[in-house]
Design a protein around this motif. Structure first.
Motif, PDB file in Angstrom:
ATOM      1  N   ARG A  36       0.848  -1.198   0.000  1.00 55.13           N
ATOM      2  CA  ARG A  36       0.000   0.000   0.000  1.00 55.13           C
ATOM      3  C   ARG A  36       0.877   1.240   0.000  1.00 55.13           C
ATOM      4  O   ARG A  36       2.096   1.172   0.223  1.00 55.13           O
ATOM      5  N   ASP A  37       0.242   2.387  -0.247  1.00 54.42           N
ATOM      6  CA  ASP A  37       0.941   3.667  -0.159  1.00 54.42           C
ATOM      7  C   ASP A  37       1.052   4.107   1.301  1.00 54.42           C
ATOM      8  O   ASP A  37       0.187   3.789   2.129  1.00 54.42           O
ATOM      9  N   ASN A  38       2.108   4.844   1.585  1.00 50.99           N
ATOM     10  CA  ASN A  38       2.330   5.355   2.938  1.00 50.99           C
ATOM     11  C   ASN A  38       2.414   6.879   2.894  1.00 50.99           C
ATOM     12  O   ASN A  38       3.126   7.445   2.046  1.00 50.99           O
ATOM     13  N   ALA A  39       1.673   7.535   3.769  1.00 51.39           N
ATOM     14  CA  ALA A  39       1.580   8.994   3.750  1.00 51.39           C
ATOM     15  C   ALA A  39       2.838   9.633   4.323  1.00 51.39           C
ATOM     16  O   ALA A  39       3.367   9.187   5.350  1.00 51.39           O
ATOM     17  N   THR A  94       2.833  17.293   1.167  1.00 47.90           N
ATOM     18  CA  THR A  94       2.388  15.915   1.349  1.00 47.90           C
ATOM     19  C   THR A  94       2.774  15.085   0.139  1.00 47.90           C
ATOM     20  O   THR A  94       2.883  15.594  -0.980  1.00 47.90           O
ATOM     21  N   LYS A  96       2.899  10.529  -1.234  1.00 52.89           N
ATOM     22  CA  LYS A  96       2.610   9.131  -0.951  1.00 52.89           C
ATOM     23  C   LYS A  96       3.814   8.283  -1.356  1.00 52.89           C
ATOM     24  O   LYS A  96       4.286   8.374  -2.487  1.00 52.89           O
TER      25      LYS A  96
END
Length: 368
Positions: A36-39, A94, A96
């Motif tokens: 998954r993507d991580n913030a 921000t 990802k």
């Protein structure tokens, strides 16, 4: 009524072009646990604005950030200095971070104004560390901003197109730290379905077991357990084959989705309607409050002038005839029956709720 018919007509045309009975790929139905993507998030400074930056008297953190940055570059700002900067803005950055990202790869970043800057157009983001939830730095962002909006103002009048307080930097961050992934070390991984469905989970496990016996088990309507090969190269090949496996479409539950904020009503092809009678009309209550001035007839009468309210209340109700809604076994007939009511989307929401309560509408109502 014409708008409602066009609305339902458009929905029906969209459904006609949906391929029925077409197979679905597993890659479109599941996600792999741990992949998954991580913030990432960071606080930074944008410089080079054309007088559209923060009003530093109202955003003291911008001045503090500039002072700290200059001190790290060997420049000391005298204490008590009242810097009035118009070309600087404090921003949040921000991004990802995808799984299996490597050091040196680049990421797209989003830059958003934190203070009261009017526009970020023409600005440059100064080197900004991007941290994860563990407070570790995983990437460094820097570069020229791309603003999709535009605006202009003069003498109190202004015009703007889209958003000018936000921007992007394509490939604006460089990865400095890799994520620790343990997918290669796990003997069993889980596939998570995007939608809860026991039938679909069972079909996925059966399709995988045809590829390799006794390797998949459907644990519930959301999770399929997958036994992985021991060799690393065999794991990649196995997952690649699984993602491209196709299963037959599973039956869907009848559902009507209502957006109460926008008045949008969407129903899928499984919605059915029993024969029923419906009458609808609008009830309006109007309160009209007028103030009247009452004063003496003659100046010497000795009275005083007073203000008296004159309130008028009226109740109006539009007549609504009783309409028979014929039973509809498919979406086309359901749309035809509902169009006969001539109700606007707001009235249609109430009608659908009443039909559901009366047991005439065979579908689940979902409000978003």
């Amino acid at each position: 009524m014409r708008k409602l018919r066009l609305f339902f007509g458009f929905i029906f045309m969209m459904i006609l072009f949906i391929p029925h009975g077409h197979a679905e790929r597993i890659r479109d139905l599941v996600t792999i646990e741990g992949v998954r993507d991580n913030a990432l998030v960071g606080y930074g400074i944008v410089v080079g604005l054309d007088g559209t930056g923060d009003q530093t008297s109202q955003t003291p953190f911008t001045i503090q950030s500039i002072t700290n940055m200059l001190s790290q570059l060997g420049i000391t700002v005298p204490s008590g200095s009242n810097m009035q900067l118009k070309n600087v803005a404090a921003v949040m950055v921000t991004a990802k971070l995808p799984s299996y990202s490597r050091v040196g790869q680049q990421l797209d970043v989003v830059v958003s104004s934190l203070g009261n800057a009017k526009s970020l157009r023409g600005g440059t983001l100064i080197m900004t560390p991007l941290k994860g939830v563990d407070n570790q730095v995983y990437a460094i962002a820097q570069g020229n901003l791309f603003v999709g909006g535009a605006g202009a103002s003069s003498k109190g009048s202004s015009v703007s197109v889209n958003q000018t307080a936000g921007a992007t930097i394509p490939n604006g961050a460089t990865i400095e730290r890799q994520l620790a992934t343990r997918l290669d070390e796990q003997d069993i991984i889980h596939l998570h379905l995007n939608q809860f469905d026991f039938t679909r989970a069972l079909k996925i496990s059966e399709a995988i077991n045809k590829l390799q016996k006794n390797s998949a088990v459907a644990l519930d309507g959301t999770t399929v357990s997958l036994k992985m090969p021991k060799e690393s190269h065999a794991r990649v090949q196995f997952l690649s084959k699984i993602q491209n496996l196709e299963i037959g479409r599973t039956p869907i539950s009848a559902k009507v989705v209502i957006n109460t904020r926008t008045g949008v009503v969407v129903m899928n092809q499984k919605v059915q309607l029993d024969n029923c009678a419906v009458a609808h009309g609008n009830l309006s209550i109007v309160v009209n409050n007028k103030l009247k001035v009452s004063q003496p007839n003659t100046p010497l009468a000795g009275g005083t002038t007073v203000v008296t309210p004159d309130t008028q209340v009226s109740i109006e109700q539009e007549g609504g005839a009783l309409h028979n809604l014929a039973a509809g076994a498919d979406l086309k007939r359901v749309i035809k029956s509902l169009n006969l009511l001539g109700a606007n989307p707001t009235e249609l929401m109430s009608i659908l709720e009443a039909l559901k309560s009366a047991g005439c509408l065979h579908a689940t109502l979902e409000t978003i």
